[in-house]
Design a protein around this motif. Structure first.
Motif, PDB file in Angstrom:
ATOM      1  N   GLY A 244       0.970  -1.182   0.220  1.00 56.21           N
ATOM      2  CA  GLY A 244       0.310   0.111   0.302  1.00 56.21           C
ATOM      3  C   GLY A 244       0.750   1.414  -0.257  1.00 56.21           C
ATOM      4  N   ILE A 245       0.760   1.606   0.970  1.00 59.23           N
ATOM      5  CA  ILE A 245       1.114   3.098   1.139  1.00 59.23           C
ATOM      6  C   ILE A 245       2.533   3.159   0.546  1.00 59.23           C
ATOM      7  CG2 ILE A 245       1.867   4.888   3.835  1.00 59.23           C
ATOM      8  CD1 ILE A 245      -0.009   4.169   4.002  1.00 59.23           C
ATOM      9  N   GLY A 246       3.451   2.439   1.308  1.00 55.69           N
ATOM     10  CA  GLY A 246       5.332   2.709   0.521  1.00 55.69           C
ATOM     11  C   GLY A 246       5.161   2.270  -0.546  1.00 55.69           C
ATOM     12  N   GLY A 247       4.679   1.045  -0.770  1.00 55.11           N
ATOM     13  CA  GLY A 247       4.932   0.820  -2.566  1.00 55.11           C
ATOM     14  C   GLY A 247       4.642   1.765  -2.769  1.00 55.11           C
TER      15      GLY A 247
ATOM     16  N   LYS B 106       3.912   5.325  -3.202  1.00 51.85           N
ATOM     17  CA  LYS B 106       5.038   6.263  -3.443  1.00 51.85           C
ATOM     18  C   LYS B 106       5.512   5.819  -4.004  1.00 51.85           C
ATOM     19  CE  LYS B 106       4.963   7.763   2.114  1.00 51.85           C
ATOM     20  NZ  LYS B 106       6.242   8.194   2.557  1.00 51.85           N
TER      21      LYS B 106
ATOM     22  N   ASP C  42      -5.244  -2.829  -0.375  1.00 49.13           N
ATOM     23  CA  ASP C  42      -3.264  -2.594  -1.420  1.00 49.13           C
ATOM     24  C   ASP C  42      -3.785  -1.769  -2.411  1.00 49.13           C
ATOM     25  OD1 ASP C  42      -2.390  -1.965   1.273  1.00 49.13           O
ATOM     26  OD2 ASP C  42      -0.939  -3.874   0.249  1.00 49.13           O
TER      27      ASP C  42
ATOM     28  N   PRO D 172      10.074  -0.195  -1.386  1.00 46.95           N
ATOM     29  CA  PRO D 172       9.659   0.430  -0.354  1.00 46.95           C
ATOM     30  C   PRO D 172       8.187  -0.680   0.387  1.00 46.95           C
ATOM     31  CG  PRO D 172      10.010   2.349  -1.429  1.00 46.95           C
ATOM     32  CD  PRO D 172       8.998   1.129  -1.978  1.00 46.95           C
ATOM     33  N   SER D 173       8.026  -1.772   0.347  1.00 45.00           N
ATOM     34  CA  SER D 173       6.682  -2.373   1.333  1.00 45.00           C
ATOM     35  C   SER D 173       7.114  -2.940   1.697  1.00 45.00           C
ATOM     36  CB  SER D 173       5.654  -3.186   0.475  1.00 45.00           C
ATOM     37  OG  SER D 173       4.691  -2.204  -0.816  1.00 45.00           O
ATOM     38  N   ASN D 174       6.587  -3.343   3.077  1.00 48.04           N
ATOM     39  CA  ASN D 174       7.051  -4.244   4.211  1.00 48.04           C
ATOM     40  C   ASN D 174       6.582  -5.778   3.701  1.00 48.04           C
ATOM     41  OD1 ASN D 174       6.448  -6.399   5.897  1.00 48.04           O
ATOM     42  ND2 ASN D 174       5.629  -4.454   7.764  1.00 48.04           N
TER      43      ASN D 174
ATOM     44  N   SER E  85       4.015  -7.434   2.871  1.00 51.81           N
ATOM     45  CA  SER E  85       3.233  -6.871   1.693  1.00 51.81           C
ATOM     46  C   SER E  85       3.940  -7.446  -0.013  1.00 51.81           C
ATOM     47  CB  SER E  85       3.056  -5.352   1.926  1.00 51.81           C
ATOM     48  OG  SER E  85       2.457  -4.877   2.277  1.00 51.81           O
TER      49      SER E  85
ATOM     50  N   SER F 229      14.712   0.077   0.242  1.00 48.81           N
ATOM     51  CA  SER F 229      14.426  -0.442   2.052  1.00 48.81           C
ATOM     52  C   SER F 229      13.604   0.495   1.927  1.00 48.81           C
ATOM     53  CB  SER F 229      15.332  -0.555   2.539  1.00 48.81           C
ATOM     54  OG  SER F 229      15.393  -0.428   3.707  1.00 48.81           O
ATOM     55  N   PRO F 230      12.332  -0.602   2.743  1.00 47.45           N
ATOM     56  CA  PRO F 230      11.375   0.422   3.697  1.00 47.45           C
ATOM     57  C   PRO F 230      11.572   0.368   4.750  1.00 47.45           C
ATOM     58  CG  PRO F 230      11.132  -2.217   4.131  1.00 47.45           C
ATOM     59  CD  PRO F 230      12.484  -2.052   3.047  1.00 47.45           C
TER      60      PRO F 230
ATOM     61  N   VAL G 265       9.383   3.981   8.411  1.00 46.94           N
ATOM     62  CA  VAL G 265       8.805   5.053   7.926  1.00 46.94           C
ATOM     63  C   VAL G 265       7.741   5.288   8.598  1.00 46.94           C
ATOM     64  CG1 VAL G 265       8.199   7.294   5.908  1.00 46.94           C
ATOM     65  CG2 VAL G 265       9.751   5.456   5.952  1.00 46.94           C
TER      66      VAL G 265
ATOM     67  N   THR H  16       7.228  -2.628  10.481  1.00 49.98           N
ATOM     68  CA  THR H  16       7.872  -3.222   9.865  1.00 49.98           C
ATOM     69  C   THR H  16       8.512  -3.967  11.159  1.00 49.98           C
ATOM     70  OG1 THR H  16       7.347  -1.924   7.474  1.00 49.98           O
ATOM     71  CG2 THR H  16       9.504  -3.243   7.844  1.00 49.98           C
TER      72      THR H  16
ATOM     73  N   THR I  99      16.056   7.429   0.328  1.00 48.97           N
ATOM     74  CA  THR I  99      14.623   6.621   0.376  1.00 48.97           C
ATOM     75  C   THR I  99      13.678   7.131   0.673  1.00 48.97           C
ATOM     76  OG1 THR I  99      15.810   5.779   1.511  1.00 48.97           O
ATOM     77  CG2 THR I  99      16.137   4.540  -0.007  1.00 48.97           C
TER      78      THR I  99
ATOM     79  N   MET J 104      10.210   9.338   0.888  1.00 49.77           N
ATOM     80  CA  MET J 104       9.787  10.456   0.083  1.00 49.77           C
ATOM     81  C   MET J 104       8.753  11.380   0.681  1.00 49.77           C
ATOM     82  SD  MET J 104       9.346   7.162  -2.988  1.00 49.77           S
ATOM     83  CE  MET J 104       9.059   5.843  -1.290  1.00 49.77           C
TER      84      MET J 104
HETATM   85  P1  GDP Z   1       0.945  -0.884   3.540  1.00 54.21           P
HETATM   86  O1  GDP Z   1      -0.167  -2.103   2.973  1.00 54.21           O
HETATM   87  O2  GDP Z   1      -0.488   0.648   4.272  1.00 54.21           O
HETATM   88  O3  GDP Z   1       1.305  -0.953   5.204  1.00 54.21           O
HETATM   89  O4  GDP Z   1       1.558  -0.916   2.855  1.00 54.21           O
HETATM   90  P2  GDP Z   1       3.445  -0.939   2.318  1.00 54.21           P
HETATM   91  O5  GDP Z   1       3.713  -2.275   3.040  1.00 54.21           O
HETATM   92  O6  GDP Z   1       3.357  -0.595   0.789  1.00 54.21           O
HETATM   93  O7  GDP Z   1       4.199   0.078   3.170  1.00 54.21           O
HETATM   94  C1  GDP Z   1       4.527  -0.288   4.244  1.00 54.21           C
HETATM   95  C2  GDP Z   1       6.769   0.227   4.276  1.00 54.21           C
HETATM   96  O8  GDP Z   1       6.123   1.646   3.725  1.00 54.21           O
HETATM   97  C3  GDP Z   1       6.459   0.189   5.825  1.00 54.21           C
HETATM   98  O9  GDP Z   1       7.546  -0.321   6.080  1.00 54.21           O
HETATM   99  C4  GDP Z   1       7.489   1.800   5.727  1.00 54.21           C
HETATM  100  O10 GDP Z   1       8.069   2.235   6.451  1.00 54.21           O
HETATM  101  C5  GDP Z   1       7.633   2.171   4.058  1.00 54.21           C
HETATM  102  N1  GDP Z   1       7.896   3.288   3.727  1.00 54.21           N
HETATM  103  C6  GDP Z   1       6.403   4.402   4.161  1.00 54.21           C
HETATM  104  N2  GDP Z   1       6.826   5.826   3.650  1.00 54.21           N
HETATM  105  C7  GDP Z   1       8.077   5.354   3.209  1.00 54.21           C
HETATM  106  C8  GDP Z   1       9.350   6.152   2.571  1.00 54.21           C
HETATM  107  O11 GDP Z   1       9.333   7.482   1.873  1.00 54.21           O
HETATM  108  N3  GDP Z   1      10.649   5.739   1.850  1.00 54.21           N
HETATM  109  C9  GDP Z   1      10.883   4.241   2.054  1.00 54.21           C
HETATM  110  N4  GDP Z   1      12.160   3.565   1.642  1.00 54.21           N
HETATM  111  N5  GDP Z   1      10.131   3.105   2.713  1.00 54.21           N
HETATM  112  C10 GDP Z   1       8.347   3.604   3.488  1.00 54.21           C
END
Ligand code: GDP
Length: 318
Positions: free
Chosen positions: A8-11, A13, A47, A192-194, A198, A223-224, A231, A235, A284, A286
């Motif tokens: 979701g969120i990190g990915g 972006k 997601d 950079p997702s979990n 994720s 890397s997340p 972030v 994770t 990294t 964002m």
């Molecule tokens: P979720 O399914 O919404 O939890 O989304 P993700 O797994 O895609 O996003 C969560 C991960 O994104 C976490 O591990 C965060 O550390 C990582 N993350 C969020 N924003 C950023 C960023 O700006 N840069 C990096 N490198 N990682 C990020």
């Protein structure tokens, strides 16, 4: 074609950054469906929705999830009626779940529904679920076995995670096109997702991990974790509970068999020297759209993918 694996969120972006640099036909985003669930009679794919909203410019910057310009009349009314409100669904967001659920019930695949919603929302790049078959993340915790959203939203990630499983994954088939796209890709990007909730559910779909391991295309992960911290989200907490060091290095090692390049923050890059992938140091975090573009550019450059030098950016709010 660049194939990006995303939660979701990190990915989302990074996917947004990639979408600004690449022709829409050149980007395929493969979304995690391990967070999906059925709630209040609706089929919810968090997601996929985060990707749709982020790429459509409809994401909610205040909440960090859901849709912007949201209202909550349905939730308020549901609460007054004694309905379940622990999973917050805004009025506009509900419309997407209603549309998806109706189409799934009429027999369309999640891929087809996601593609229809993407077009309706004006998103250029394609977004596909890793599988059209249900894959559901389940966690063994100190509070018992929990379905993903029970852990994540209802209990706010408080339970200690002991193990993670992906129900349905073993019997699932990859969504049509995904395996072929990976085999023929110019690059595969692990956003950079979990990694555990994720990306792993995507890799658990039979054939996907093997396709990524076998593709001649460079595989680049971002890397997340930055300086030993996530972030956002659980994770880091989850890694500690699973007995892993909370470091970018441990993330790189988690993906070791797949990786050609690992992109980490300059602060973390030095500690990555002996990881079996080429290390690229790049900022990294964002926060803004220029941050997302810069990281997307660094990822594509690391993968040897040519992108136009100058891309004027309209607006820097997101
Ligand atoms: P979720 O399914 O919404 O939890 O989304 P993700 O797994 O895609 O996003 C969560 C991960 O994104 C976490 O591990 C965060 O550390 C990582 N993350 C969020 N924003 C950023 C960023 O700006 N840069 C990096 N490198 N990682 C990020």
């Amino acid at each position: 074609m660049i194939v990006a694996l995303s939660g979701g969120i990190g990915g989302a972006k990074l996917a947004l950054g990639l979408s600004h640099l690449l022709d829409p036909a050149r980007l395929l985003i493969v979304a995690n469906t391990g967070d999906d669930f059925e709630h209040l009679g609706l089929s919810i794919s968090p997601d996929i929705d985060t990707l749709l909203y982020t790429l459509a410019g409809l994401d909610n910057p205040d909440l960090g999830w859901g849709r912007r310009d949201e209202s909550w009349a349905c939730m308020e009314t549901l609460e007054a009626l004694g309905g379940e409100t622990w999973f917050r669904l805004g009025d506009r967001d509900l419309a997407l779940h209603l549309a998806r659920t109706a189409r799934l019930r009429a027999g369309e695949s999640l891929s087809a529904v996601t593609d229809a919603m993407r077009r309706r929302l004006g998103v250029g790049p394609r977004i596909l679920p890793a599988s059209d078959d249900p894959v559901r993340t389940r966690l063994a915790t100190d509070q018992g076995e929990l379905a993903f959203q029970d852990y994540f939203v209802r209990r706010g990630c408080a339970p200690k995670v002991r193990a993670i499983a992906f129900d349905g994954a073993a019997a699932s088939r990859p969504a049509a096109e995904v395996v072929a796209a990976i085999a023929a890709a110019e690059a595969v990007v692990i956003c950079p997702s979990n990694p555990f909730i994720s990306i792993d559910p995507i890799l658990a779909v039979p054939g996907l991990r093997a396709a990524i391991a076998a593709t001649p295309a460079p595989v680049v992960a971002v890397s997340p974790l930055i300086g030993g911290r996530a972030v956002k989200g659980p994770t880091a907490k989850m890694m500690a509970e699973l007995g892993l060091p909370v470091t970018a290095r441990a993330v790189a090692e988690h993906y070791a068999d797949l990786l050609d390049v690992f992109v980490a923050d300059p602060a973390d890059a030095a500690a990555l020297a002996e990881v079996g992938a080429r290390i690229v140091a790049a900022p990294t975090l964002m926060r803004s759209l220029p941050d997302k573009l810069a990281l997307a550019r660094a990822v594509l450059t690391a993968a040897g993918v040519a992108v136009a030098a100058a891309n004027p950016v309209a607006g820097t709010a997101r």
